[in-house]
Design an enzyme around this catalytic site. Structure first.
Site, PDB file in Angstrom:
ATOM      1  N   THR A  24       0.816  -1.221   0.000  1.00 19.04           N
ATOM      2  CA  THR A  24       0.000   0.000   0.000  1.00 19.04           C
ATOM      3  C   THR A  24       0.850   1.271   0.000  1.00 19.04           C
ATOM      4  OG1 THR A  24      -1.580  -1.271   1.311  1.00 19.04           O
ATOM      5  CG2 THR A  24      -1.950   1.096   1.187  1.00 19.04           C
ATOM      6  N   ALA A  37      -2.209   4.645  -3.482  1.00 22.93           N
ATOM      7  CA  ALA A  37      -2.515   3.346  -4.105  1.00 22.93           C
ATOM      8  C   ALA A  37      -2.833   2.320  -3.027  1.00 22.93           C
ATOM      9  CB  ALA A  37      -1.347   2.864  -4.959  1.00 22.93           C
ATOM     10  N   TRP A  81       0.808   2.322   5.934  1.00 22.02           N
ATOM     11  CA  TRP A  81       0.065   1.281   6.674  1.00 22.02           C
ATOM     12  C   TRP A  81       0.821  -0.043   6.727  1.00 22.02           C
ATOM     13  CZ3 TRP A  81      -3.550   3.214   9.425  1.00 22.02           C
ATOM     14  CH2 TRP A  81      -4.355   4.225   8.944  1.00 22.02           C
ATOM     15  N   GLN A 101     -24.090  -4.828  22.230  1.00 24.98           N
ATOM     16  CA  GLN A 101     -25.510  -4.633  22.579  1.00 24.98           C
ATOM     17  C   GLN A 101     -25.926  -5.552  23.730  1.00 24.98           C
ATOM     18  OE1 GLN A 101     -26.824  -2.229  20.918  1.00 24.98           O
ATOM     19  NE2 GLN A 101     -28.870  -2.266  21.768  1.00 24.98           N
ATOM     20  N   GLU A 112      -5.918  -6.326   3.584  1.00 25.33           N
ATOM     21  CA  GLU A 112      -5.750  -7.433   2.623  1.00 25.33           C
ATOM     22  C   GLU A 112      -6.943  -7.513   1.672  1.00 25.33           C
ATOM     23  OE1 GLU A 112      -3.814 -11.000   3.878  1.00 25.33           O
ATOM     24  OE2 GLU A 112      -2.610  -9.933   5.346  1.00 25.33           O
ATOM     25  N   SER A 127     -13.907  -5.290   1.675  1.00 25.10           N
ATOM     26  CA  SER A 127     -15.049  -6.137   1.269  1.00 25.10           C
ATOM     27  C   SER A 127     -15.458  -5.830  -0.172  1.00 25.10           C
ATOM     28  CB  SER A 127     -16.240  -5.907   2.201  1.00 25.10           C
ATOM     29  OG  SER A 127     -15.977  -6.484   3.457  1.00 25.10           O
TER      30      SER A 127
HETATM   31  C1  LIG Z   1      -4.143  -1.793  10.557  1.00 25.35           C
HETATM   32  C2  LIG Z   1      -3.759  -1.887   9.119  1.00 25.35           C
HETATM   33  C3  LIG Z   1      -2.686  -2.691   8.742  1.00 25.35           C
HETATM   34  C4  LIG Z   1      -2.302  -2.762   7.403  1.00 25.35           C
HETATM   35  N1  LIG Z   1      -1.187  -3.502   7.057  1.00 25.35           N
HETATM   36  C5  LIG Z   1      -0.719  -3.436   5.781  1.00 25.35           C
HETATM   37  C6  LIG Z   1       0.536  -4.057   5.430  1.00 25.35           C
HETATM   38  O1  LIG Z   1       1.192  -4.695   6.257  1.00 25.35           O
HETATM   39  N2  LIG Z   1       1.001  -3.916   4.169  1.00 25.35           N
HETATM   40  C7  LIG Z   1       0.306  -3.228   3.213  1.00 25.35           C
HETATM   41  O2  LIG Z   1       0.780  -3.140   2.074  1.00 25.35           O
HETATM   42  N3  LIG Z   1      -0.883  -2.625   3.519  1.00 25.35           N
HETATM   43  C8  LIG Z   1      -1.407  -2.713   4.767  1.00 25.35           C
HETATM   44  N4  LIG Z   1      -2.593  -2.087   5.095  1.00 25.35           N
HETATM   45  C9  LIG Z   1      -3.298  -1.334   4.063  1.00 25.35           C
HETATM   46  C10 LIG Z   1      -4.625  -1.954   3.621  1.00 25.35           C
HETATM   47  O3  LIG Z   1      -4.403  -3.151   2.919  1.00 25.35           O
HETATM   48  C11 LIG Z   1      -5.367  -0.895   2.815  1.00 25.35           C
HETATM   49  O4  LIG Z   1      -5.798   0.082   3.737  1.00 25.35           O
HETATM   50  C12 LIG Z   1      -6.543  -1.463   2.039  1.00 25.35           C
HETATM   51  O5  LIG Z   1      -6.095  -2.276   0.984  1.00 25.35           O
HETATM   52  C13 LIG Z   1      -7.441  -0.349   1.458  1.00 25.35           C
HETATM   53  O6  LIG Z   1      -6.691   0.620   0.792  1.00 25.35           O
HETATM   54  P1  LIG Z   1      -6.912   2.173   1.155  1.00 25.35           P
HETATM   55  O7  LIG Z   1      -6.829   2.309   2.621  1.00 25.35           O
HETATM   56  O8  LIG Z   1      -5.997   2.969   0.314  1.00 25.35           O
HETATM   57  O9  LIG Z   1      -8.419   2.465   0.746  1.00 25.35           O
HETATM   58  P2  LIG Z   1      -8.961   2.869  -0.713  1.00 25.35           P
HETATM   59  O10 LIG Z   1      -8.456   1.917  -1.746  1.00 25.35           O
HETATM   60  O11 LIG Z   1      -8.724   4.327  -0.944  1.00 25.35           O
HETATM   61  O12 LIG Z   1     -10.519   2.614  -0.549  1.00 25.35           O
HETATM   62  C14 LIG Z   1     -11.399   3.516   0.128  1.00 25.35           C
HETATM   63  C15 LIG Z   1     -12.806   2.951  -0.010  1.00 25.35           C
HETATM   64  O13 LIG Z   1     -13.193   2.929  -1.394  1.00 25.35           O
HETATM   65  C16 LIG Z   1     -13.585   1.614  -1.759  1.00 25.35           C
HETATM   66  N5  LIG Z   1     -13.216   1.359  -3.158  1.00 25.35           N
HETATM   67  C17 LIG Z   1     -12.004   1.564  -3.746  1.00 25.35           C
HETATM   68  N6  LIG Z   1     -12.040   1.197  -5.034  1.00 25.35           N
HETATM   69  C18 LIG Z   1     -13.298   0.724  -5.261  1.00 25.35           C
HETATM   70  C19 LIG Z   1     -13.973   0.203  -6.402  1.00 25.35           C
HETATM   71  N7  LIG Z   1     -13.356   0.040  -7.579  1.00 25.35           N
HETATM   72  N8  LIG Z   1     -15.265  -0.161  -6.278  1.00 25.35           N
HETATM   73  C20 LIG Z   1     -15.914  -0.027  -5.087  1.00 25.35           C
HETATM   74  N9  LIG Z   1     -15.326   0.473  -3.970  1.00 25.35           N
HETATM   75  C21 LIG Z   1     -14.053   0.840  -4.065  1.00 25.35           C
HETATM   76  C22 LIG Z   1     -12.849   0.711  -0.788  1.00 25.35           C
HETATM   77  O14 LIG Z   1     -13.459  -0.557  -0.705  1.00 25.35           O
HETATM   78  C23 LIG Z   1     -12.933   1.515   0.481  1.00 25.35           C
HETATM   79  O15 LIG Z   1     -14.189   1.319   1.082  1.00 25.35           O
HETATM   80  C24 LIG Z   1      -3.018  -2.037   6.426  1.00 25.35           C
HETATM   81  C25 LIG Z   1      -4.110  -1.237   6.805  1.00 25.35           C
HETATM   82  C26 LIG Z   1      -4.472  -1.145   8.128  1.00 25.35           C
HETATM   83  C27 LIG Z   1      -5.612  -0.253   8.504  1.00 25.35           C
END
Ligand SMILES: Cc1cc2nc3c(=O)[nH]c(=O)nc-3n(C[C@H](O)[C@H](O)[C@H](O)COP(=O)(O)OP(=O)(O)OC[C@H]3O[C@@H](n4cnc5c(N)ncnc54)[C@H](O)[C@@H]3O)c2cc1C
Length: 387
Positions: A126, A130, A156, A336, A363, A366
């Site tokens: 991440t 991206a 993250w 609850q 990972e 949903s």
């Molecule tokens: C505690 C924690 C630990 C993590 N550990 C790691 C790690 O070790 N290594 C790593 O690489 N990453 C890690 N992550 C990152 C995590 O995998 C990402 O946060 C996740 O993949 C979502 O990416 P984003 O946060 O950029 O959200 P975004 O991609 O910006 O998404 C935001 C929202 O938009 C929705 N969305 C996006 N595109 C679409 C679409 N085409 N259609 C419908 N809905 C869409 C998403 O589902 C989400 O609800 C971690 C995150 C957290 C919170």
């Protein structure tokens, strides 16, 4: 169809359950308060072989079948989801791709210390811009002599600042899209890797998560996973496998919430009887138990299918989607059941409610799981009955 566990699976369940309940659970609340990473527990888990669960014995691991691995994660998550995620990341998104895509020389070099728990591992996919759209990542790499040089920002990253080896994705040229992406194994103990202060998170508070800046970080040419340009495929294959670990984590958290709810609902008396005897509560507990059982067997079956080989994207996305959404519903209702006490840090369901929230996000959210499933359905040839 055979729903019996193997002797190994039963033995792992018993060993990890005992360890989780006796050693992990007692300090979970305090670690949630302090955010302290539990090095002592990781040392003990190394001795039990839990830090090399997906790695062959030839490289220092204890290679378990996938279901045994999931059972171990589930039992750890029951006690403390922060510990479970650290173990899951170390095993399934760091060691697994090295086992499956690394050269023998790379495996000989990096797997034994990882599998024996002498050092920890993680993954850097991440970036600030991206997340779900991984193919749009901006971290670049270029070849310089016998090395690759990586620059960019990752976000993250679980185990950042405490792990030594990370699987990292970077692109040769962003305009090539996913075809420009390569996967590497990066040694984070070098000048070119700078780790931000840990994120202040809603839950999983003793799991370390931080941003990382790569400034001309160096990777030996032998640290490639797969070939140049195959990094996106390596990441997708890894996630197909590792998502089941997050499903198992959700099962463990949900089981803890159900166990706590049952205990409380039998003890708490209102209107002259234990609240489990009020139908609204009793029926909801029945739904929680039923949905959890469905989520568990969807996950176990996906693991069984993965062990048979073949295409697992759809089944593993289904398991992750259903198990994590179900676990969120269960933890929500657990609060609850506890009424006002569920909102207090004095009761475990408050922590479970916060810890479970991220399972539908990391990972692959949903929404991303639904995209994976919908794409698989698009390719499926089906026959419908005539009118
Ligand atoms: C505690 C924690 C630990 C993590 N550990 C790691 C790690 O070790 N290594 C790593 O690489 N990453 C890690 N992550 C990152 C995590 O995998 C990402 O946060 C996740 O993949 C979502 O990416 P984003 O946060 O950029 O959200 P975004 O991609 O910006 O998404 C935001 C929202 O938009 C929705 N969305 C996006 N595109 C679409 C679409 N085409 N259609 C419908 N809905 C869409 C998403 O589902 C989400 O609800 C971690 C995150 C957290 C919170």
């Amino acid at each position: 169809m055979d729903f019996r566990f193997t002797d190994q699976q039963r033995m792992i369940r018993q060993m990890v359950r005992e360890f989780a309940r006796e050693r992990v659970a007692p300090g979970a609340r305090q670690r949630d308060e302090t955010g302290q990473f539990p090095w002592d527990l990781f040392r003990q888990m190394a001795e039990l072989g839990l830090l090399g669960m997906v790695t062959p014995e030839a490289y220092g691991g204890s290679q378990l079948d996938l279901l045994s691995y999931l059972i171990a994660i589930e039992e750890l998550a029951w006690a403390d989801a922060s510990v479970a995620v650290g173990v899951s990341v170390h095993n399934s998104v760091c060691q697994w791709p090295i086992v499956h895509f690394g050269s023998d020389e790379l495996k000989q070099r990096v797997l034994p210390p990882l599998a024996r728990g002498e050092v920890l591992g993680g993954i850097m996919l991440t970036e600030p811009d991206a997340g779900s759209d991984l193919a749009s990542l901006s971290t670049t790499y270029k070849r310089v002599g016998n090395e690759f040089v990586l620059s960019g920002s990752k976000m993250w990253i679980t185990n950042a600042g405490i792990a030594k080896y990370f699987v990292v994705l970077a692109t040769k040229d962003k305009s090539l899209g996913h075809r420009g992406i390569t996967a590497f194994v990066l040694d984070a103990e070098q000048e070119g890797v700078q780790v931000d202060p840990p994120e202040k998170k809603m839950g999983l508070r003793s799991s370390v998560t931080a941003g990382v800046t790569l400034e001309e970080a160096r990777v030996p040419a032998g640290n490639l996973l797969g070939e140049e340009g195959q990094g996106f495929k390596v990441a997708l294959a890894t996630l197909d496998h590792s998502r089941l670990g997050i499903a198992a984590q959700a099962l463990g958290i949900a089981q803890a919430a159900l166990d706590a709810s049952l205990q409380y609902a039998k003890e708490r008396v209102q209107f002259g009887k234990p609240i489990i005897q009020h139908q609204a509560i009793g029926f909801r507990l029945a739904d929680m138990d039923t949905e959890l059982e469905a989520a568990r067997w969807l996950t176990y079956r996906a693991a069984w299918l993965a062990e048979q080989g073949g295409q697992v994207s759809r089944t593993s996305a289904q398991a992750k989607l259903f198990a994590t959404e179900t676990a969120n519903r269960i933890c929500n209702f657990a609060v609850q059941v506890f009424g006002g006490y569920g909102y207090s840090r004095e009761y475990v369901v408050e922590r479970l409610y916060r810890d479970v929230r991220v399972t539908t996000v990391y990972e692959g959210t949903s929404e991303v799981q639904r995209m994976v499933i919908a794409r698989a359905l698009e390719r499926l040839s089906t026959t419908a009955p005539e009118a």
